[in-house]
Design a protein around this motif. Structure first.
Motif, mmCIF file in Angstrom:
data_model
loop_
_atom_site.group_PDB
_atom_site.id
_atom_site.type_symbol
_atom_site.label_atom_id
_atom_site.label_comp_id
_atom_site.label_asym_id
_atom_site.label_seq_id
_atom_site.Cartn_x
_atom_site.Cartn_y
_atom_site.Cartn_z
ATOM 1 N N GLU A 165 0.828 -1.205 0.000
ATOM 2 C CA GLU A 165 0.000 0.000 0.000
ATOM 3 C C GLU A 165 0.865 1.259 0.000
ATOM 4 N N ALA A 166 1.989 1.225 0.728
ATOM 5 C CA ALA A 166 2.876 2.389 0.752
ATOM 6 C C ALA A 166 3.482 2.644 -0.623
ATOM 7 N N ILE A 167 3.850 1.595 -1.329
ATOM 8 C CA ILE A 167 4.406 1.748 -2.679
ATOM 9 C C ILE A 167 3.354 2.294 -3.625
ATOM 10 N N LEU A 168 2.135 1.761 -3.544
ATOM 11 C CA LEU A 168 1.071 2.239 -4.422
ATOM 12 C C LEU A 168 0.740 3.703 -4.138
ATOM 13 N N ALA A 169 0.707 4.094 -2.847
ATOM 14 C CA ALA A 169 0.438 5.485 -2.505
ATOM 15 C C ALA A 169 1.546 6.394 -3.024
ATOM 16 N N ALA A 170 2.798 5.982 -2.849
ATOM 17 C CA ALA A 170 3.922 6.798 -3.305
ATOM 18 C C ALA A 170 3.973 6.896 -4.823
ATOM 19 N N SER A 171 3.462 5.871 -5.506
ATOM 20 C CA SER A 171 3.525 5.887 -6.977
ATOM 21 C C SER A 171 2.742 7.050 -7.570
#
Length: 312
Positions: A49-55
């Motif tokens: 989820e953190a990677i998707l949010a940062a993307s």
């Protein structure tokens, strides 16, 4: 992995690209927030989820091209409730479904979660290749990691994150190149010595960037003779130096820097066909976005290398 009964997921780089139907997307993003065997710092379940949010903060242009133009489909999170023996087959199933979603060699991108998720993903990719190519040994694995992950078992589990490369090399019979390792136990060192050869090769942290040496030009490692042309890349973020990515369960000093990592990945993509990859072991630190962003940026940069390699 039917999407009908699963909650919606934030799409990768949804700020720049609308969700592409799976049958039209080159890149198939699969979040797998599995965390069961971590042995020091926790938090990897929050990694996808953190990677998707940062993307959403990425630019569609990666400095060379726009990798997302090939289409990005983000699947719902794999259901990671249960024991490793219950969850890991679901991850393999998710990879298999993504591979069958798009007719022209789709690229599964698995976002972890702990490193144990890599073994079923590799098995699914290898099985898919055997069915589509008829080759008995169609796949090699390249691992960027601070740890060898070659223990037969750890804390009573053969499915531990610390045993994932043993499962891939010993149980699946898939050749492995290990890059950047800086921490291993005597059992792992002995296993390396016993199995050293074309099927198990390593260039550790000090081999890639020798102490006191200038980081450029980056050392090129030779591929073993007959190492498969198609490769699966597994990238544990602790392979990077903790100054770049401290948000991981077991950070080890002496890792790769940003441009060293990109140069190494570019070398791999120039030598072999990268057909699937994962990024694992990000354990987000609340309020500290740099590591999340670095992980998302790295995922997109790898996507760019893959997409450009298909047009040359």
């Amino acid at each position: 992995m039917s999407q009908d009964h699963l909650p919606p997921v934030r799409p990768f780089l949804g700020s720049e690209y609308p969700q592409t139907p799976p049958e039209q997307a080159l890149f198939q993003i699969i979040p797998a927030p599995f965390e069961a065997t971590v042995s020091y710092g926790g938090g990897t379940a929050a990694g996808p989820e953190a990677i998707l949010a940062a993307s959403d903060q990425l630019e569609r242009y990666d400095g060379t091209s726009c990798p997302g133009d090939g289409g990005i489909h983000t699947w719902p999170e794999v259901d990671c409730r249960g024991t490793p023996r219950e969850v890991l087959p679901r991850i393999g199933q998710a990879i298999g479904e993504a591979l069958g979603a798009h007719g022209d060699r789709p690229v599964p991108v698995l976002l972890g979660g702990e490193h144990s998720i890599t073994a079923p993903a590799v098995a699914a990719v290898a099985d898919h290749l055997r069915h589509t190519t008829g080759e008995e040994f169609p796949l090699g694995v390249i691992q960027i990691d601070a740890h060898a992950d070659l223990r037969q078992e750890y804390e009573g589990s053969t499915l531990s994150h610390a045993s994932v490369m043993r499962r891939i090399h010993q149980d699946l019979g898939i050749p492995v190149i290990q890059l950047g390792v800086r921490a291993l136990c005597t059992e792992e060192a002995d296993y390396r010595k016993m199995k050293a050869g074309p099927s198990l090769t390593w260039y550790d942290g000090a081999d890639l960037v020798p102490p006191g040496a200038s980081p450029f030009p980056f050392p090129r490692f030779p591929f073993p003779e007959n190492f498969p042309h198609r490769v699966y890349l597994t990238l544990d973020v602790d392979g990077l130096d903790p100054s770049l990515c401290p948000a991981t369960g077991t950070p080890v000093p002496g890792g790769l820097g940003w441009y060293q990592t990109l140069d190494l990945l570019g070398w791999i993509c120039a030598q072999r066909e990268l057909i699937a990859f994962d990024l694992v072991e990000l354990a987000p630190i609340p309020g500290f976005h740099a590591a999340d962003y670095a992980a998302a940026e790295l995922v997109y940069r790898i996507m760019g290398m893959i997409s450009r390699s298909r047009t040359t």
